[in-house]
Design a protein around this motif. Structure first.
Motif, PDB file in Angstrom:
ATOM      1  N   VAL A 188       0.842  -1.198   0.000  1.00 28.93           N
ATOM      2  CA  VAL A 188       0.000   0.000   0.000  1.00 28.93           C
ATOM      3  C   VAL A 188       0.877   1.247   0.000  1.00 28.93           C
ATOM      4  O   VAL A 188       0.673   2.177  -0.780  1.00 28.93           O
ATOM      5  CB  VAL A 188      -0.959   0.011   1.206  1.00 28.93           C
ATOM      6  CG1 VAL A 188      -1.620   1.393   1.353  1.00 28.93           C
ATOM      7  CG2 VAL A 188      -2.042  -1.042   1.048  1.00 28.93           C
ATOM      8  N   GLY A 189       1.875   1.259   0.890  1.00 27.58           N
ATOM      9  CA  GLY A 189       2.767   2.412   0.947  1.00 27.58           C
ATOM     10  C   GLY A 189       3.486   2.667  -0.358  1.00 27.58           C
ATOM     11  O   GLY A 189       3.567   3.808  -0.828  1.00 27.58           O
ATOM     12  N   LEU A 190       3.998   1.597  -0.967  1.00 20.63           N
ATOM     13  CA  LEU A 190       4.722   1.770  -2.220  1.00 20.63           C
ATOM     14  C   LEU A 190       3.797   2.192  -3.350  1.00 20.63           C
ATOM     15  O   LEU A 190       4.121   3.086  -4.136  1.00 20.63           O
ATOM     16  CB  LEU A 190       5.438   0.470  -2.586  1.00 20.63           C
ATOM     17  CG  LEU A 190       6.261   0.515  -3.885  1.00 20.63           C
ATOM     18  CD1 LEU A 190       7.394   1.525  -3.772  1.00 20.63           C
ATOM     19  CD2 LEU A 190       6.811  -0.868  -4.213  1.00 20.63           C
ATOM     20  N   GLN A 191       2.624   1.547  -3.444  1.00 21.82           N
ATOM     21  CA  GLN A 191       1.719   1.844  -4.553  1.00 21.82           C
ATOM     22  C   GLN A 191       1.122   3.250  -4.469  1.00 21.82           C
ATOM     23  O   GLN A 191       0.821   3.851  -5.498  1.00 21.82           O
ATOM     24  CB  GLN A 191       0.595   0.804  -4.603  1.00 21.82           C
ATOM     25  CG  GLN A 191       1.027  -0.549  -5.143  1.00 21.82           C
ATOM     26  CD  GLN A 191       1.458  -0.476  -6.584  1.00 21.82           C
ATOM     27  OE1 GLN A 191       2.659  -0.455  -6.878  1.00 21.82           O
ATOM     28  NE2 GLN A 191       0.515  -0.415  -7.492  1.00 21.82           N
ATOM     29  N   ILE A 192       0.923   3.764  -3.270  1.00 23.08           N
ATOM     30  CA  ILE A 192       0.472   5.147  -3.145  1.00 23.08           C
ATOM     31  C   ILE A 192       1.401   6.061  -3.942  1.00 23.08           C
ATOM     32  O   ILE A 192       0.951   6.975  -4.650  1.00 23.08           O
ATOM     33  CB  ILE A 192       0.437   5.578  -1.665  1.00 23.08           C
ATOM     34  CG1 ILE A 192      -0.741   4.927  -0.948  1.00 23.08           C
ATOM     35  CG2 ILE A 192       0.342   7.099  -1.532  1.00 23.08           C
ATOM     36  CD1 ILE A 192      -0.745   5.171   0.550  1.00 23.08           C
ATOM     37  N   VAL A 193       2.687   5.786  -3.848  1.00 26.13           N
ATOM     38  CA  VAL A 193       3.685   6.612  -4.534  1.00 26.13           C
ATOM     39  C   VAL A 193       3.904   6.142  -5.967  1.00 26.13           C
ATOM     40  O   VAL A 193       3.778   6.912  -6.920  1.00 26.13           O
ATOM     41  CB  VAL A 193       5.014   6.597  -3.750  1.00 26.13           C
ATOM     42  CG1 VAL A 193       6.095   7.371  -4.510  1.00 26.13           C
ATOM     43  CG2 VAL A 193       4.812   7.187  -2.359  1.00 26.13           C
ATOM     44  N   ALA A 194       4.236   4.870  -6.151  1.00 24.04           N
ATOM     45  CA  ALA A 194       4.680   4.390  -7.459  1.00 24.04           C
ATOM     46  C   ALA A 194       3.584   4.427  -8.515  1.00 24.04           C
ATOM     47  O   ALA A 194       3.837   4.770  -9.671  1.00 24.04           O
ATOM     48  CB  ALA A 194       5.224   2.965  -7.331  1.00 24.04           C
ATOM     49  N   ALA A 195       2.355   4.063  -8.132  1.00 19.56           N
ATOM     50  CA  ALA A 195       1.291   3.935  -9.128  1.00 19.56           C
ATOM     51  C   ALA A 195       0.647   5.262  -9.482  1.00 19.56           C
ATOM     52  O   ALA A 195       0.168   5.434 -10.609  1.00 19.56           O
ATOM     53  CB  ALA A 195       0.222   2.964  -8.624  1.00 19.56           C
ATOM     54  N   VAL A 196       0.619   6.213  -8.534  1.00 20.14           N
ATOM     55  CA  VAL A 196      -0.137   7.446  -8.770  1.00 20.14           C
ATOM     56  C   VAL A 196       0.692   8.702  -8.491  1.00 20.14           C
ATOM     57  O   VAL A 196       0.869   9.554  -9.361  1.00 20.14           O
ATOM     58  CB  VAL A 196      -1.419   7.478  -7.907  1.00 20.14           C
ATOM     59  CG1 VAL A 196      -2.211   8.759  -8.177  1.00 20.14           C
ATOM     60  CG2 VAL A 196      -2.292   6.255  -8.185  1.00 20.14           C
ATOM     61  N   LEU A 197       1.219   8.821  -7.266  1.00 20.39           N
ATOM     62  CA  LEU A 197       1.818  10.092  -6.868  1.00 20.39           C
ATOM     63  C   LEU A 197       3.142  10.384  -7.558  1.00 20.39           C
ATOM     64  O   LEU A 197       3.441  11.544  -7.855  1.00 20.39           O
ATOM     65  CB  LEU A 197       1.995  10.131  -5.349  1.00 20.39           C
ATOM     66  CG  LEU A 197       0.696  10.078  -4.531  1.00 20.39           C
ATOM     67  CD1 LEU A 197       0.997  10.311  -3.053  1.00 20.39           C
ATOM     68  CD2 LEU A 197      -0.317  11.108  -5.030  1.00 20.39           C
TER      69      LEU A 197
END
Length: 433
Positions: free
Chosen positions: A50-59
């Motif tokens: 969740v932490g990684l995808q918040i950044v990698a996928a969108v932010l």
């Protein structure tokens, strides 16, 4: 004296002693232990992804747009390539170093804790940096921390979990990953117009994953009494040598590599695909990604939670992995045939279920093909290079196809072929059913 029970031989059955006892203690693996390890693996996978995808996928993609990068697609591919190389080296390095560690707190726990903290802090820093070069550096450091944590944590499956429940434990971990990836995208989409709190949350979740896992798992035994690792710089270098005469190990490597190439070709560019291939605005894209994330969350969680125990029950690993790869390929075809929000939703439903099954069982399959449990950290690190390589190659292939053709038309068939190749290599494994 090392009292650990060796893993079962290839010819062992699920009823033999080695498959029922904890490898590190030789004691029965009780229901309470199953629940504690299962809960720890689930929380660990859920929080860090969740932490990684918040950044990698969108932010991160949006951050590149916000700071005025001229060609964000190309830069995202470059960042993915550089950080993936860093991940490749660090995963192998820290997996091996954890194998060789002999501290009072165990071989794996110190690396897991420090890695989570390093990864979380550096992931947060990306949200305050305005230079693309510094963003790349911070992301690289984050991947060092993440792999410092991941390589030893995955080795816990081989160190402490008996063979008969590895599919179930893998399902807990895979369930966390499967639920967390779309949830991270969903949460990231909520911060797309005010990103800094999202970066802070992403970093906190990555750091928290290590703390929660170590708190929930039973405390790791001291490694002080284990036989010392071979000393000297030359022996350290030799310890990185890949396993020999292990064809199934390399077939598992190839299967995961091609599946991850397929996955990253689509998922790393989902914001741009929705915006440019489907033709939506940034605001519309955020809503579409949010809906996809909910669909992915539900179907991938169902697929992952069901597949692991079923794999243990039927005693088969290859079949669920192959079927899941085929489902993922079918899902990719949906937005290729229908470049609409509906096509993206069908992709989320079909491919999401397939990937949920995949993450649930593939990790157990990888542990089962390890040639030597005493080198589990290093060998799993080598297998995890396939993940890193897939994360590198997938975005690069998509970037190259988009730049050369001016669109996403070829991205989907190439991703389908990659998923099918992954399934083919898994079918060639002989030592695991």
């Amino acid at each position: 004296m090392d009292t650990r029970t060796p893993l079962a031989d290839e010819g062992s059955t699920p009823t033999t002693q080695a498959t029922d006892l904890a490898p590190d203690t030789g004691a029965p693996f009780t229901r309470a232990l199953t629940l504690r390890f299962g809960a720890g693996f689930f929380a660990f996978g859920l929080l860090w992804i969740v932490g990684l995808q918040i950044v990698a996928a969108v932010l991160l993609p949006q951050r590149l747009l916000d700071i005025g990068v001229e060609s964000p697609e190309a830069l995202l591919g470059t960042i993915s390539a550089v950080t993936a190389i860093v991940s490749l080296v660090s995963n192998l390095l820290f997996g091996n170093l954890s194998d060789r560690s002999r501290g009072r707190f165990g071989r794996r726990a110190p690396w897991i804790l420090v890695g989570g903290l390093v990864g979380g802090v550096s992931l947060t820093l990306i949200g305050v940096l305005t230079s693309s070069a510094l963003i790349m550096v911070a992301y690289c450091v984050s991947m060092v921390g993440l792999n410092m944590m991941l390589a030893p944590a995955v080795a816990v499956l081989a160190d402490r979990v008996p063979m008969r429940v590895r599919g179930t434990m893998s399902a807990f971990y895979g369930g966390g990953l499967a639920a967390g990836a779309p949830l991270g995208s969903l949460v990231g989409a909520a911060f797309i117009t005010g990103a800094l709190p999202g970066f802070v949350l992403g970093g906190a979740l990555m750091a928290g994953s290590a703390i929660v896992a170590l708190a929930v798992w039973p405390r790791e035994r001291s490694a002080v009494d284990l036989p010392p690792a071979a000393g000297g710089f030359r022996e350290l270098l030799r310890s990185f040598r890949p396993p020999r005469n292990a064809p199934d190990f390399y077939l598992a490597f190839a299967g995961r590599l091609f599946m991850l190439v397929s996955y990253q070709m689509i998922m790393a560019y989902q914001l741009y695909i929705v915006r440019d291939h489907v033709g939506q605005t940034t605001a519309e894209s955020a809503k579409t990604i949010a809906t996809m994330s909910v669909i992915l969350l539900v179907v991938s969680l169902v697929g992952s939670v069901a597949a692991g125990p079923v794999s243990d029950l039927i005693g088969r690993r290859k079949l669920p992995v192959v079927v899941s790869s085929l489902l993922f390929a079918v899902g990719i075809a949906m937005p290729w045939i229908w470049p609409t929000p509906t096509g993206m939703f069908l992709f989320a439903a079909i491919a999401g279920f397939g990937y949920g099954v995949y993450t649930s069982v593939d990790q157990a399959l990888n542990v089962d093909v390890l040639p030597d449990e005493e080198q589990a950290g290093k060998d799993l690190g080598i297998l995890n290079l396939s993940t890193t390589a897939g994360q590198t190659v997938g975005p690069l292939v998509t970037s190259a196809l988009v730049v050369s053709t001016g669109g996403y038309g070829l991205v989907f068939p190439v991703a389908i072929v990659a998923a099918l190749l992954g399934a083919f290599f898994i079918t060639r494994i002989k030592s695991v059913k």
